[in-house]
Design a protein around this motif. Structure first.
Motif, PDB file in Angstrom:
ATOM      1  N   MET A 196      48.365  52.463  37.210  1.00 29.03           N
ATOM      2  CA  MET A 196      47.433  51.943  36.212  1.00 29.03           C
ATOM      3  C   MET A 196      46.151  51.491  36.902  1.00 29.03           C
ATOM      4  O   MET A 196      46.188  50.947  38.002  1.00 29.03           O
ATOM      5  CB  MET A 196      48.064  50.772  35.465  1.00 29.03           C
ATOM      6  CG  MET A 196      47.190  50.172  34.375  1.00 29.03           C
ATOM      7  SD  MET A 196      48.020  48.929  33.367  1.00 29.03           S
ATOM      8  CE  MET A 196      48.175  47.588  34.542  1.00 29.03           C
ATOM      9  N   LYS A 197      45.019  51.716  36.235  1.00 28.66           N
ATOM     10  CA  LYS A 197      43.732  51.314  36.777  1.00 28.66           C
ATOM     11  C   LYS A 197      43.027  50.411  35.773  1.00 28.66           C
ATOM     12  O   LYS A 197      42.967  50.708  34.580  1.00 28.66           O
ATOM     13  CB  LYS A 197      42.865  52.531  37.085  1.00 28.66           C
ATOM     14  CG  LYS A 197      41.518  52.186  37.720  1.00 28.66           C
ATOM     15  CD  LYS A 197      40.758  53.437  38.122  1.00 28.66           C
ATOM     16  CE  LYS A 197      39.433  53.101  38.801  1.00 28.66           C
ATOM     17  NZ  LYS A 197      38.700  54.318  39.217  1.00 28.66           N
ATOM     18  N   VAL A 198      42.492  49.289  36.262  1.00 26.58           N
ATOM     19  CA  VAL A 198      41.723  48.385  35.415  1.00 26.58           C
ATOM     20  C   VAL A 198      40.376  48.134  36.067  1.00 26.58           C
ATOM     21  O   VAL A 198      40.242  48.163  37.297  1.00 26.58           O
ATOM     22  CB  VAL A 198      42.463  47.046  35.180  1.00 26.58           C
ATOM     23  CG1 VAL A 198      43.811  47.277  34.534  1.00 26.58           C
ATOM     24  CG2 VAL A 198      42.633  46.273  36.476  1.00 26.58           C
ATOM     25  N   SER A 199      39.366  47.898  35.240  1.00 25.72           N
ATOM     26  CA  SER A 199      38.028  47.606  35.761  1.00 25.72           C
ATOM     27  C   SER A 199      37.438  46.433  35.003  1.00 25.72           C
ATOM     28  O   SER A 199      37.853  46.124  33.885  1.00 25.72           O
ATOM     29  CB  SER A 199      37.125  48.837  35.645  1.00 25.72           C
ATOM     30  OG  SER A 199      37.096  49.326  34.322  1.00 25.72           O
ATOM     31  N   PHE A 200      36.460  45.793  35.627  1.00 28.67           N
ATOM     32  CA  PHE A 200      35.817  44.620  35.040  1.00 28.67           C
ATOM     33  C   PHE A 200      34.313  44.788  35.188  1.00 28.67           C
ATOM     34  O   PHE A 200      33.797  44.895  36.307  1.00 28.67           O
ATOM     35  CB  PHE A 200      36.280  43.344  35.733  1.00 28.67           C
ATOM     36  CG  PHE A 200      36.038  42.092  34.935  1.00 28.67           C
ATOM     37  CD1 PHE A 200      37.092  41.425  34.347  1.00 28.67           C
ATOM     38  CD2 PHE A 200      34.758  41.579  34.756  1.00 28.67           C
ATOM     39  CE1 PHE A 200      36.882  40.261  33.605  1.00 28.67           C
ATOM     40  CE2 PHE A 200      34.521  40.448  34.020  1.00 28.67           C
ATOM     41  CZ  PHE A 200      35.597  39.770  33.434  1.00 28.67           C
ATOM     42  N   ILE A 201      33.598  44.792  34.047  1.00 24.65           N
ATOM     43  CA  ILE A 201      32.140  44.952  34.035  1.00 24.65           C
ATOM     44  C   ILE A 201      31.498  43.637  33.604  1.00 24.65           C
ATOM     45  O   ILE A 201      31.775  43.131  32.522  1.00 24.65           O
ATOM     46  CB  ILE A 201      31.721  46.077  33.070  1.00 24.65           C
ATOM     47  CG1 ILE A 201      32.371  47.396  33.465  1.00 24.65           C
ATOM     48  CG2 ILE A 201      30.199  46.213  33.036  1.00 24.65           C
ATOM     49  CD1 ILE A 201      32.110  48.531  32.466  1.00 24.65           C
ATOM     50  N   GLY A 202      30.637  43.080  34.462  1.00 21.84           N
ATOM     51  CA  GLY A 202      29.913  41.862  34.123  1.00 21.84           C
ATOM     52  C   GLY A 202      30.378  40.668  34.922  1.00 21.84           C
ATOM     53  O   GLY A 202      31.306  39.961  34.524  1.00 21.84           O
ATOM     54  N   LEU A 203      29.750  40.426  36.064  1.00 17.56           N
ATOM     55  CA  LEU A 203      30.183  39.380  36.985  1.00 17.56           C
ATOM     56  C   LEU A 203      29.214  38.203  36.968  1.00 17.56           C
ATOM     57  O   LEU A 203      28.686  37.782  37.985  1.00 17.56           O
ATOM     58  CB  LEU A 203      30.317  39.959  38.401  1.00 17.56           C
ATOM     59  CG  LEU A 203      31.187  41.220  38.506  1.00 17.56           C
ATOM     60  CD1 LEU A 203      31.161  41.763  39.926  1.00 17.56           C
ATOM     61  CD2 LEU A 203      32.609  40.929  38.056  1.00 17.56           C
ATOM     62  N   GLY A 204      28.990  37.686  35.776  1.00 18.89           N
ATOM     63  CA  GLY A 204      28.091  36.555  35.609  1.00 18.89           C
ATOM     64  C   GLY A 204      28.804  35.230  35.805  1.00 18.89           C
ATOM     65  O   GLY A 204      29.821  35.144  36.496  1.00 18.89           O
TER      66      GLY A 204
ATOM     67  N   MET B 137      36.765  35.268  36.330  1.00 20.79           N
ATOM     68  CA  MET B 137      37.780  36.046  35.619  1.00 20.79           C
ATOM     69  C   MET B 137      38.134  37.313  36.393  1.00 20.79           C
ATOM     70  O   MET B 137      39.311  37.664  36.551  1.00 20.79           O
ATOM     71  CB  MET B 137      37.276  36.389  34.221  1.00 20.79           C
ATOM     72  CG  MET B 137      37.018  35.176  33.345  1.00 20.79           C
ATOM     73  SD  MET B 137      36.295  35.615  31.751  1.00 20.79           S
ATOM     74  CE  MET B 137      37.721  36.347  30.946  1.00 20.79           C
ATOM     75  N   ALA B 138      37.096  37.997  36.877  1.00 22.30           N
ATOM     76  CA  ALA B 138      37.326  39.238  37.620  1.00 22.30           C
ATOM     77  C   ALA B 138      38.060  38.972  38.933  1.00 22.30           C
ATOM     78  O   ALA B 138      38.929  39.755  39.340  1.00 22.30           O
ATOM     79  CB  ALA B 138      35.997  39.941  37.881  1.00 22.30           C
TER      80      ALA B 138
ATOM     81  N   ASP C 134      39.677  28.977  37.953  1.00 19.40           N
ATOM     82  CA  ASP C 134      41.091  28.652  38.194  1.00 19.40           C
ATOM     83  C   ASP C 134      42.030  29.326  37.195  1.00 19.40           C
ATOM     84  O   ASP C 134      43.243  29.067  37.201  1.00 19.40           O
ATOM     85  CB  ASP C 134      41.324  27.139  38.232  1.00 19.40           C
ATOM     86  CG  ASP C 134      40.960  26.424  36.938  1.00 19.40           C
ATOM     87  OD1 ASP C 134      40.932  27.076  35.880  1.00 19.40           O
ATOM     88  OD2 ASP C 134      40.729  25.199  36.982  1.00 19.40           O
ATOM     89  N   GLY C 135      41.476  30.181  36.326  1.00 22.22           N
ATOM     90  CA  GLY C 135      42.320  30.974  35.426  1.00 22.22           C
ATOM     91  C   GLY C 135      42.932  30.204  34.282  1.00 22.22           C
ATOM     92  O   GLY C 135      44.033  30.542  33.822  1.00 22.22           O
ATOM     93  N   THR C 136      42.227  29.187  33.776  1.00 25.72           N
ATOM     94  CA  THR C 136      42.782  28.360  32.702  1.00 25.72           C
ATOM     95  C   THR C 136      41.931  28.397  31.431  1.00 25.72           C
ATOM     96  O   THR C 136      41.890  27.431  30.666  1.00 25.72           O
ATOM     97  CB  THR C 136      42.939  26.907  33.176  1.00 25.72           C
ATOM     98  OG1 THR C 136      41.659  26.396  33.606  1.00 25.72           O
ATOM     99  CG2 THR C 136      43.928  26.810  34.327  1.00 25.72           C
ATOM    100  N   LEU C 137      41.241  29.495  31.201  1.00 25.62           N
ATOM    101  CA  LEU C 137      40.438  29.651  29.995  1.00 25.62           C
ATOM    102  C   LEU C 137      41.325  29.778  28.758  1.00 25.62           C
ATOM    103  O   LEU C 137      42.522  30.045  28.851  1.00 25.62           O
ATOM    104  CB  LEU C 137      39.562  30.899  30.107  1.00 25.62           C
ATOM    105  CG  LEU C 137      38.445  30.867  31.151  1.00 25.62           C
ATOM    106  CD1 LEU C 137      37.902  32.264  31.375  1.00 25.62           C
ATOM    107  CD2 LEU C 137      37.329  29.920  30.713  1.00 25.62           C
ATOM    108  N   SER C 138      40.705  29.602  27.584  1.00 27.53           N
ATOM    109  CA  SER C 138      41.351  29.937  26.314  1.00 27.53           C
ATOM    110  C   SER C 138      40.808  31.286  25.865  1.00 27.53           C
ATOM    111  O   SER C 138      39.594  31.497  25.867  1.00 27.53           O
ATOM    112  CB  SER C 138      41.051  28.877  25.251  1.00 27.53           C
ATOM    113  OG  SER C 138      41.613  27.636  25.609  1.00 27.53           O
TER     114      SER C 138
END
Length: 300
Positions: A1-9, A15-16, A132-136
């Motif tokens: 599986m391949k995943v990508s993330f666009i937008g590193l603001g 998140m990325a 820290d990966g704790t978003l909603s």
């Protein structure tokens, strides 16, 4: 599986980075994409694949987006050189951007016509939570796709909720943001009144942060008001656009919301007074000027 993330603001970066940890654990191939080469450095240093060209992501099973506004999301997905022209049925786009409900519906319909799933998954939380990966995360779209990618979403958020069909995520975020904006407007108007009538601003602020009138907004922003800190985080202008998006839905559905309408007028007063680029609690400055007071604690 391949995943990508666009937008590193501001939000996308953390998140990325959290999503990219799955490659190191051997779960999937990962690629980070942003037009700014500097934003890619952290990923390059980890030995991860990076690109400045969104078309390099079009062989991904899942493409995650975190972009500034609806126009940019439309350009990236639906534009002349956008993703949709290069994707095949069965691929999915997951959009973390905060855009309008109607805009999300438009993009989802265009994607669905080409056999592409589009999920609107706006986020809530500060930059520290993205790191820290704790978003909603509030998600709208295919429930089957949501269940499939939930382990990926769990890397970025501690509260990940499926809200319903396409648009449900953005509608949820809009309602949350409008509730927050109403809270900000209430104490931004009332604090200067108290000070004008002789109350100590710091003591009044303490009450509004702890008593029955308290809220997340008051606890987070009244300390900034008391210290005169109105630096741009989520600008007053952007907050107003959230309410505009909600108002479009209300007009279409013929639903009157007088409290929201009144709040929009308070924001309009602040916008017309030149506070567009300040953080949203800067609307207090309009009322401070009107009443010739300052809501600051001693030393500020």
């Amino acid at each position: 599986m391949k995943v990508s993330f666009i937008g590193l603001g501001v939000m996308g970066m953390g998140m990325a980075l959290n999503l990219s940890k799955g490659e190191g654990e051997g779960h999937y191939e990962f690629i980070a994409c942003d037009p700014n080469e500097q934003a890619l450095e952290q990923f390059k240093n980890k030995g991860l694949k990076t690109t400045t060209n969104i078309l390099d992501t079009t062989d991904s099973d899942y493409i995650f987006l975190c972009l500034p506004n609806l126009d940019i999301v439309k350009t990236v997905v639906l534009g002349e050189n956008g993703l949709l022209k290069h994707l095949k049925p069965g691929q999915s786009i997951v959009d973390f951007s905060t855009i309008s409900y109607l805009g999300a519906m438009e993009i989802a319909e265009a994607c669905k016509a080409d056999g592409i799933e589009f999920l609107d998954c706006p986020i809530s939380g500060q930059q520290s939570k993205s790191l820290d990966g704790t978003l909603s995360l509030m998600c709208g779209g295919s429930e089957d796709i949501f269940n499939t990618i939930k382990p990926l979403l769990d890397r970025m958020g501690s509260q990940v909720i499926y809200m319903g069909n396409n648009g449900a995520g953005q509608l949820t975020k809009m309602i949350n943001n409008c509730a927050l904006n109403i809270c900000v407007a209430s104490f931004s108007e009332l604090l200067p009144v108290g000070v004008k009538l002789g109350l100590d601003p710091e003591k009044l602020g303490d009450v509004l942060m702890t008593a029955t009138g308290s809220s997340f907004a008051s606890k987070a922003l009244i300390p900034k008001i008391l210290e005169g800190n109105f630096e741009h985080g989520f600008s007053l202008g952007r907050a107003y656009k959230d309410m505009e998006s909600m108002y479009e839905v209300l007009i279409k559905s013929e639903i009157p919301l007088p409290t929201l309408s009144g709040t929009m007028q308070s924001y309009q007063l602040a916008l017309q007074s030149g506070h567009r680029d300040d953080y949203k609690h800067a609307m207090v400055k309009f009322y401070e000027d009107m009443l010739d007071v300052r809501v600051r604690k001693e030393g500020f």
